[in-house]
Design an enzyme around this catalytic site. Structure first.
Site, PDB file in Angstrom:
ATOM      1  N   VAL A  32       1.804   4.969  -8.231  1.00  0.00           N
ATOM      2  CA  VAL A  32       2.080   3.911  -7.108  1.00  0.00           C
ATOM      3  C   VAL A  32       1.809   2.561  -7.093  1.00  0.00           C
ATOM      4  CG1 VAL A  32       0.360   4.380  -5.410  1.00  0.00           C
ATOM      5  CG2 VAL A  32       2.727   4.209  -4.411  1.00  0.00           C
ATOM      6  N   ASP A  33       0.678   2.316  -7.815  1.00  0.00           N
ATOM      7  CA  ASP A  33      -0.070   0.912  -7.865  1.00  0.00           C
ATOM      8  C   ASP A  33       0.888   0.131  -8.689  1.00  0.00           C
ATOM      9  OD1 ASP A  33      -1.625  -1.210  -7.971  1.00  0.00           O
ATOM     10  OD2 ASP A  33      -3.306  -0.193  -9.231  1.00  0.00           O
TER      11      ASP A  33
END
Ligand code: AR6
Length: 173
Positions: A32-33
Site C-alpha cells: 500500500v505504501d
C-alpha cells in the site's frame, strides 16, 4: 456506528486522510505504501524526506504516526504509520498495532479532520495474521472514537477475503 468496512484501493478514496502502512524511513516501499507514493506523485516523497529523523534512518518509530499532504491523491492528507512486524505475538505486536490506529486517529482529529481511511496495517509484508489484527485494531479505534465522536472511520480492505475477516471482527456471529 462510525466504523465502516469498504473494499477499495485506498488511493482512490476521497476522505480527509488516508493512512499509509509505511516503514520507519518513510521513503516508500511496496504494498500500500508503494501504491500511495505512485498515486500521490513525487511531492509526497519530498514531504516525507523533509520530516525530521528521530534516529539515523528513522522518521517514524513503530507504533507512531506522521502527517503530510496528499499531493495528487483525492485525500487531502496522508497519515504515515509504522506497524509492527509479526514475530509470533510475544514482542508487543498487539500494543504496537493498537498504537498505530490510536495515534493516526488522534493526529487526524488534532488537524480538525473528520474522515479517515485505514488499510489493514501490518497484514501484508509485515505478516500480522488478519484474524488477530482486526480485533486489536477495532478495540483501539472504538476506544479512541469515544473521545472523537466527530470522526468517521473507513477500514479499507483490498479484497473480499480481508473484508470478511474485518466484518466478522466488527460484528461477531
Ligand atoms: N489499497 C488498500 N489496501 C492495500 C493496497 C491498496 N492500494 N495495496 C495493498 N493493500 P502492506 P504492511 C493491502 O504489505 O504489512 C511496505 O513495503 C494489503 O493487501 O502494504 O504494514 C512498507 O514500506 C494488505 O492487506 O503493509 C513497509 O516496509 C495491507 O494493505 C511494509 O510494506 C497491508 O499490506 C509494511 O508492511
Amino acid at each position: 456506528m462510525n466504523i465502516e468496512i469498504v473494499i477499495a484501493d485506498i488511493t482512490r478514496l476521497g476522505v480527509d486522510a488516508i493512512v499509509n502502512a509505511a516503514n520507519p524511513a518513510l521513503l516508500g516501499g511496496g504494498g500500500v505504501d508503494g501504491a500511495i507514493h505512485r498515486a500521490a506523485g513525487p511531492g509526497l516523497l519530498e514531504a516525507c524526506r523533509a520530516l525530521p529523523q528521530v534516529s539515523p534512518g528513522v522518521r517514524c518509530p513503530v507504533g507512531e504516526a506522521r502527517i503530510t499532504g496528499g499531493f495528487a491523491l483525492p485525500a487531502r492528507y496522508v497519515i504515515h504509520t509504522v506497524g509492527p512486524i509479526w514475530h509470533g505475538g510475544d514482542r508487543d505486536e498487539p500494543a504496537l498495532l493498537a498504537s498505530c490506529y490510536r495515534e493516526s486517529l488522534q493526529l487526524a482529529a488534532a488537524h480538525g479532520l473528520h474522515t479517515i481511511a485505514f488499510p489493514a496495517i501490518s497484514c501484508g509484508v509485515y505478516g500480522y495474521p488478519p484474524e488477530r489484527a482486526a480485533p486489536v485494531a477495532l478495540a483501539a479505534l472504538r476506544e479512541c472514537l469515544l473521545q472523537h465522536a466527530e470522526m468517521q472511520v473507513q477500514l479499507c480492505c483490498f479484497d473480499a477475503r480481508m473484508a470478511s475477516v474485518w466484518r466478522e471482527a466488527l460484528n461477531p456471529a
